[in-house]
Write an enzyme that holds these catalytic residues in place. Structure first.
Site, short mmCIF file in Angstrom:
data_model
loop_
_atom_site.label_atom_id
_atom_site.label_comp_id
_atom_site.label_asym_id
_atom_site.label_seq_id
_atom_site.Cartn_x
_atom_site.Cartn_y
_atom_site.Cartn_z
N CYS A 4 1.37 -4.76 12.44
CA CYS A 4 -0.28 -4.78 11.77
C CYS A 4 -0.16 -5.71 10.93
CB CYS A 4 -0.66 -3.08 11.93
SG CYS A 4 -1.97 -2.92 10.25
N CYS A 7 -0.56 -3.26 7.70
CA CYS A 7 0.43 -2.74 7.09
C CYS A 7 1.32 -3.86 6.38
CB CYS A 7 1.33 -1.99 8.43
SG CYS A 7 0.49 -0.65 9.01
N ASP A 30 -10.96 -10.13 0.44
CA ASP A 30 -11.02 -11.11 1.99
C ASP A 30 -10.76 -12.08 2.02
OD1 ASP A 30 -12.17 -9.54 4.53
OD2 ASP A 30 -12.12 -12.09 4.36
N HIS A 46 -0.87 3.58 8.06
CA HIS A 46 -1.72 3.21 9.61
C HIS A 46 -2.82 3.68 9.53
CE1 HIS A 46 -2.64 0.12 12.39
NE2 HIS A 46 -2.70 0.87 12.91
N ASN A 86 -16.74 -2.35 9.65
CA ASN A 86 -16.88 -2.41 11.34
C ASN A 86 -15.36 -1.46 12.09
OD1 ASN A 86 -18.48 -4.37 10.91
ND2 ASN A 86 -17.02 -5.69 10.11
N HIS A 97 -6.83 -2.29 11.76
CA HIS A 97 -6.46 -1.75 10.77
C HIS A 97 -6.98 -1.15 9.83
CE1 HIS A 97 -3.19 -0.08 7.34
NE2 HIS A 97 -4.19 0.30 7.06
N HIS A 99 -10.55 -0.40 7.50
CA HIS A 99 -11.02 -1.35 6.42
C HIS A 99 -11.71 -0.63 6.19
CE1 HIS A 99 -10.51 -4.62 9.60
NE2 HIS A 99 -11.76 -4.23 8.88
N HIS A 101 -15.11 -3.24 4.24
CA HIS A 101 -15.40 -3.52 3.10
C HIS A 101 -15.66 -3.52 1.83
CE1 HIS A 101 -14.64 -6.73 6.86
NE2 HIS A 101 -14.55 -5.96 6.92
#
Ligand code: AMP
Ligand code: ZN
Length: 116
Positions: A4, A7, A30, A46, A86, A97, A99, A101
């Site tokens: 990942c 990770c 990002d 994870h 998303n 994984h 996340h 934003h």
């Protein structure tokens, strides 16, 4: 999780521009920003996506949201920001994984999505 991307960032195997870290969560810039401020905040553990998160993840998810404003302000978004998570195929999640934003900057970020 061995294969990942995020990770590997947590483990230090892939570099990232970290902006906040504690025992549970990590925030980094990002790599391909869509606004002047674009930070990803992830659980160190994870979790594939919101679609797979469970009751055991409530605390870390809450922690991410509770830290969002502090991270946004520290990165140059003092008057608000947008949070995007998303999720899965329909949400067009690219990295599996979970996340969050955080997007913002000095100016408004624009419309959410085009109306149908
Ligand atoms: P999503 O479409 O929600 O899965 O978003 C994945 C995000 O991860 C995109 O905005 C990418 O630009 C970002 N990204 C991919 N690889 C990296 C990386 N190595 N470091 C930082 N951000 C990344
Ligand atoms: Zn992972």
């Amino acid at each position: 999780m061995s294969d990942c991307l995020f990770c590997k960032i947590v483990e230090g195997k892939i570099p990232a521009q970290k902006v906040y870290e504690d025992e549970d969560i990590l925030a980094f810039k990002d790599i391909s920003p869509i606004r002047p401020v674009h930070v990803l905040v992830i659980p160190k553990k994870h979790i594939t996506s919101l679609a797979t998160a469970g009751a055991e993840d409530v605390l870390v998810l809450g922690k991410i949201l509770a830290k969002a404003n502090e991270i946004a302000v520290s990165q140059g978004s003092p008057d608000g920001f947008r949070v995007i998570i998303n999720t899965g195929r329909v949400g067009q999640q690219e990295v599996p994984h979970l996340h969050v934003h955080i997007v913002g900057g000095p100016d408004p970020v624009g419309p959410m999505l085009k109306r149908i």
